[in-house]
Design an enzyme around this catalytic site. Structure first.
Site, PDB file in Angstrom:
ATOM      1  N   ASP A 141       4.809   0.754  11.865  1.00  0.00           N
ATOM      2  CA  ASP A 141       3.423   0.079  11.317  1.00  0.00           C
ATOM      3  C   ASP A 141       3.470  -1.276  11.790  1.00  0.00           C
ATOM      4  OD1 ASP A 141       3.714   1.818   7.983  1.00  0.00           O
ATOM      5  OD2 ASP A 141       3.355   2.412  10.138  1.00  0.00           O
ATOM      6  N   ARG A 175      -8.658  -0.056   4.936  1.00  0.00           N
ATOM      7  CA  ARG A 175      -7.915   0.909   4.245  1.00  0.00           C
ATOM      8  C   ARG A 175      -6.541   0.215   3.708  1.00  0.00           C
ATOM      9  NH1 ARG A 175      -7.460   6.745   7.074  1.00  0.00           N
ATOM     10  NH2 ARG A 175      -5.858   6.756   5.449  1.00  0.00           N
ATOM     11  N   CYS A 232      -4.383  13.127  12.532  1.00  0.00           N
ATOM     12  CA  CYS A 232      -5.047  11.888  12.542  1.00  0.00           C
ATOM     13  C   CYS A 232      -4.906  11.187  13.831  1.00  0.00           C
ATOM     14  CB  CYS A 232      -4.450  10.972  11.203  1.00  0.00           C
ATOM     15  SG  CYS A 232      -3.125  10.035  11.768  1.00  0.00           S
ATOM     16  N   LYS A 251       0.893  -1.413  -0.131  1.00  0.00           N
ATOM     17  CA  LYS A 251      -0.058  -0.215   0.043  1.00  0.00           C
ATOM     18  C   LYS A 251       0.823   1.033   0.001  1.00  0.00           C
ATOM     19  CE  LYS A 251      -1.748   1.407   4.098  1.00  0.00           C
ATOM     20  NZ  LYS A 251      -1.305   3.204   4.457  1.00  0.00           N
ATOM     21  N   ASN A 252       1.844   1.284   0.695  1.00  0.00           N
ATOM     22  CA  ASN A 252       2.716   2.595   0.947  1.00  0.00           C
ATOM     23  C   ASN A 252       3.969   2.609  -0.193  1.00  0.00           C
ATOM     24  OD1 ASN A 252       1.267   3.098   3.201  1.00  0.00           O
ATOM     25  ND2 ASN A 252       2.745   2.480   4.694  1.00  0.00           N
ATOM     26  N   ARG A 281       0.944  14.778  12.914  1.00  0.00           N
ATOM     27  CA  ARG A 281       1.448  14.737  11.523  1.00  0.00           C
ATOM     28  C   ARG A 281       1.686  15.870  10.637  1.00  0.00           C
ATOM     29  NH1 ARG A 281      -0.798   9.117   9.364  1.00  0.00           N
ATOM     30  NH2 ARG A 281       1.016   8.962   8.170  1.00  0.00           N
TER      31      ARG A 281
HETATM   32  C1  EPZ Z   1       4.474   7.035   6.083  1.00  0.00           C
HETATM   33  O1  EPZ Z   1       3.758   8.064   6.519  1.00  0.00           O
HETATM   34  C2  EPZ Z   1       3.382   5.764   5.891  1.00  0.00           C
HETATM   35  N1  EPZ Z   1       2.378   6.296   5.325  1.00  0.00           N
HETATM   36  C3  EPZ Z   1       3.121   5.456   7.561  1.00  0.00           C
HETATM   37  O2  EPZ Z   1       2.268   4.294   7.256  1.00  0.00           O
HETATM   38  C4  EPZ Z   1       4.294   5.158   8.105  1.00  0.00           C
HETATM   39  O3  EPZ Z   1       3.665   4.859   9.606  1.00  0.00           O
HETATM   40  C5  EPZ Z   1       5.221   6.271   8.407  1.00  0.00           C
HETATM   41  O4  EPZ Z   1       5.490   6.701   7.192  1.00  0.00           O
HETATM   42  C6  EPZ Z   1       6.518   6.070   8.934  1.00  0.00           C
HETATM   43  O5  EPZ Z   1       7.355   4.943   8.404  1.00  0.00           O
HETATM   44  C7  EPZ Z   1       2.655   6.104   3.933  1.00  0.00           C
HETATM   45  O6  EPZ Z   1       3.408   5.596   3.495  1.00  0.00           O
HETATM   46  C8  EPZ Z   1       1.207   6.396   2.958  1.00  0.00           C
HETATM   47  P1  EPZ Z   1       6.689  10.180   8.226  1.00  0.00           P
HETATM   48  P2  EPZ Z   1       4.275   9.605   6.614  1.00  0.00           P
HETATM   49  O7  EPZ Z   1       6.746  11.527   7.253  1.00  0.00           O
HETATM   50  O8  EPZ Z   1       5.053   9.644   5.502  1.00  0.00           O
HETATM   51  C9  EPZ Z   1       6.760  13.475  11.290  1.00  0.00           C
HETATM   52  C10 EPZ Z   1       0.266   3.066   7.713  1.00  0.00           C
HETATM   53  O9  EPZ Z   1      -0.133   2.321   8.866  1.00  0.00           O
HETATM   54  N2  EPZ Z   1       6.815  14.641  10.374  1.00  0.00           N
HETATM   55  O10 EPZ Z   1       7.834   9.319   7.963  1.00  0.00           O
HETATM   56  O11 EPZ Z   1       3.470  10.381   7.026  1.00  0.00           O
HETATM   57  C11 EPZ Z   1       5.554  12.803  11.458  1.00  0.00           C
HETATM   58  O12 EPZ Z   1       4.466  13.638  12.286  1.00  0.00           O
HETATM   59  C12 EPZ Z   1       0.878   4.597   7.819  1.00  0.00           C
HETATM   60  O13 EPZ Z   1       0.361   2.617   6.745  1.00  0.00           O
HETATM   61  C13 EPZ Z   1       6.845  15.964  10.720  1.00  0.00           C
HETATM   62  O14 EPZ Z   1       7.140  16.464  11.878  1.00  0.00           O
HETATM   63  O15 EPZ Z   1       5.383   9.490   7.658  1.00  0.00           O
HETATM   64  C14 EPZ Z   1       5.958  11.479  12.274  1.00  0.00           C
HETATM   65  O16 EPZ Z   1       6.063  11.839  13.708  1.00  0.00           O
HETATM   66  C15 EPZ Z   1       0.625   5.062   9.340  1.00  0.00           C
HETATM   67  N3  EPZ Z   1       7.127  16.854   9.705  1.00  0.00           N
HETATM   68  C16 EPZ Z   1       7.437  11.273  11.725  1.00  0.00           C
HETATM   69  O17 EPZ Z   1       7.745  12.522  11.237  1.00  0.00           O
HETATM   70  C17 EPZ Z   1       7.067  16.190   8.010  1.00  0.00           C
HETATM   71  O18 EPZ Z   1       7.104  17.155   7.220  1.00  0.00           O
HETATM   72  C18 EPZ Z   1       7.205  10.442  10.510  1.00  0.00           C
HETATM   73  O19 EPZ Z   1       6.654  10.663   9.573  1.00  0.00           O
HETATM   74  C19 EPZ Z   1       6.691  14.854   7.960  1.00  0.00           C
HETATM   75  C20 EPZ Z   1       6.614  14.176   9.050  1.00  0.00           C
END
Ligand code: EPZ
Length: 416
Positions: free
Chosen positions: A304, A396, A115, A22-23, A120
């Site tokens: 995850d 989802r 969320c 999915k990701n 996020r």
């Molecule tokens: C991706 O989310 C995945 N989603 C998430 O999977 C996964 O948990 C996550 O990466 C971490 O591996 C998809 O790929 C669609 P991040 P993403 O940007 O990209 C903070 C699932 O269950 N952050 O790596 O949103 C953020 O709040 C989902 O399949 C900022 O502060 O994750 C988090 O605490 C859930 N500022 C951390 O970084 C930003 O601009 C990691 O987020 C971006 C992120």
């Protein structure tokens, strides 16, 4: 709303075919914005989130036609606005920003709200695009972005690892003018898969699999055919299903090489993993041993998989400590598991799990995608019946979850 009812206590036996990730599929579908040519993605799972992404792309002008287990994307961008109604449903919609800017020099994308698992923010996405010459304004909950003279290459150092920001900027940089270097980039296998597809489309990217990606921007990208890699989180989830029920299953199409940290933790917990051609066997014969894990960016233990592993540790012998370092509120499965007799105590980013002899079936509620599936795992092992409500969270990210489990002997059914 659908519910899922499980009668626990059956050791799983049989085989499960792992679907496409999915990701990976979500950013890969966004690549349809990067060319007017046809992009064909194969090994695509049937998931609600991918349907949402198809709706989003369609209103941008990119038609997404299913062809069996493939998607064929084509068309020209006719609209550069990503509406709140879609973005608030699925935050990965925000991945269109970089591509729209790179191709159309403008984009109006709703800010994704928070969320269940955390606030996020998307500040790293925005700062990176500004470094590439974008002018970013916030207007009525939307990001109004323009790049009047087009995006240009930049040197970007992420203060911490972000999967989405790495993906957004990787796609934007593929069509920017000049060289972009992304330092402290995310190294998840889904990023490597995205880079592989972009290269097939004519992009020039080096450093794949490392924390430094260098992209030589191109004027245009062309169409390609790309097979999506197997879903490592789905793989880890079903591995936990075999482990928690004391069963033995074969995971078809599963790869062990992108699940190293999970396999180490499962092995430490007493699970037997036997690689085979085109997949691997997963079996638990003896007791489960309490095992500590801490979630980290790849190649560390994936966030995850945290909820699923916690369900497993709830019935292990001894205590386990699970620390969540990626999201600030990803323990919503704890109270639900405790309703089933688990003994879990969560404080801030850590949870202590004292293993119990068995869980007991109960009515529980799904809250987010991975918390939902941890309740399914608990239900498979619990004595008696478990009914899980709000399973739209599950749909989802997991294709045909009850069919895949029922095929291995689980007593599981969906109640509409
Ligand atoms: C991706 O989310 C995945 N989603 C998430 O999977 C996964 O948990 C996550 O990466 C971490 O591996 C998809 O790929 C669609 P991040 P993403 O940007 O990209 C903070 C699932 O269950 N952050 O790596 O949103 C953020 O709040 C989902 O399949 C900022 O502060 O994750 C988090 O605490 C859930 N500022 C951390 O970084 C930003 O601009 C990691 O987020 C971006 C992120």
């Amino acid at each position: 709303m659908d519910r899922i009812r499980i009668t626990g206590g059956v050791p799983l036996a049989g085989s499960i075919t792992i679907s496409g990730a999915k990701n990976a599929a979500l950013p890969l579908m966004t690549c349809g914005l990067l060319t007017d040519d046809r992009l064909v993605l194969s090994n695509v799972a049937k998931l609600a989130d991918l349907q949402t992404m198809a709706e989003l792309l369609a209103q941008h002008g990119i038609a997404v036609e299913p062809e069996g287990r493939s998607l064929s994307l084509g068309g020209r961008i006719t609209n550069t606005e990503a509406p709140y109604e879609i973005v608030c449903k699925m935050r990965a919609s925000f991945l269109v920003l970089g591509s729209l800017l790179a191709r159309c020099r403008e984009a109006r994308v709703s800010l994704p709200g928070g969320c269940d698992i955390g606030t996020r923010p998307v500040d790293l996405h925005l700062k990176g695009l500004e470094a590439m010459g974008a002018v970013i304004k916030l207007d009525a909950g939307y990001i109004d972005a323009t790049a009047p003279t087009g995006l240009r290459g930049a040197n970007i150092v992420f203060p911490f690892v972000s999967v989405g920001a790495t993906e957004n900027l990787l796609m934007a940089a593929s069509l920017a003018e000049g060289t972009t270097v992304l330092k402290n980039a995310a190294r998840e296998p889904e990023i490597a898969d995205l880079a592989k597809c972009l290269i097939a489309m004519g992009a020039e990217i080096t450093g794949i699999g490392t924390d430094t990606l260098t992209i030589e921007g191109k004027k245009t990208l062309h169409g390609a055919d790309h097979a999506i890699l197997p879903d490592r989180i789905e793989t880890g989830t079903y591995a936990c299903a075999a482990a928690i029920t004391g069963g033995k299953i074969f995971l078809e199409n599963a790869r062990t090489d992108d699940l190293g940290a999970v396999i180490s933790a499962l092995t430490e917990a007493g699970i037997i993993i036997t690689p085979a051609r085109n997949g691997f066997w997963i079996e638990r014969t003896g007791k489960l041993r309490g095992t500590d894990v801490k979630t980290e960016p790849y190649p560390g233990f994936p966030t995850d998989m945290q909820a699923q592993f916690m369900a497993l540790m709830a019935v292990a012998e001894g205590a386990s400590m699970i620390t969540e370092t990626i999201f600030e509120n990803r323990f919503m499965h704890v109270p639900e598991l405790n309703r089933m007799g688990a003994r879990i105590n969560a404080h801030a980013s850590s949870a202590i799990i004292r293993g119990v002899h068995h869980l007991s079936g109960a009515q529980v509620m799904a809250t987010d995608l991975r918390a939902s599936v941890s309740l399914v795992l608990a239900g498979l092992a619990a004595k008696g019946q478990t009914t899980i409500s709000r399973v739209y969270h599950l749909d989802r990210g997991y294709e045909a979850v009850e069919e895949k489990l029922a095929a291995c002997g689980a007593k599981i059914e969906r109640l509409s």
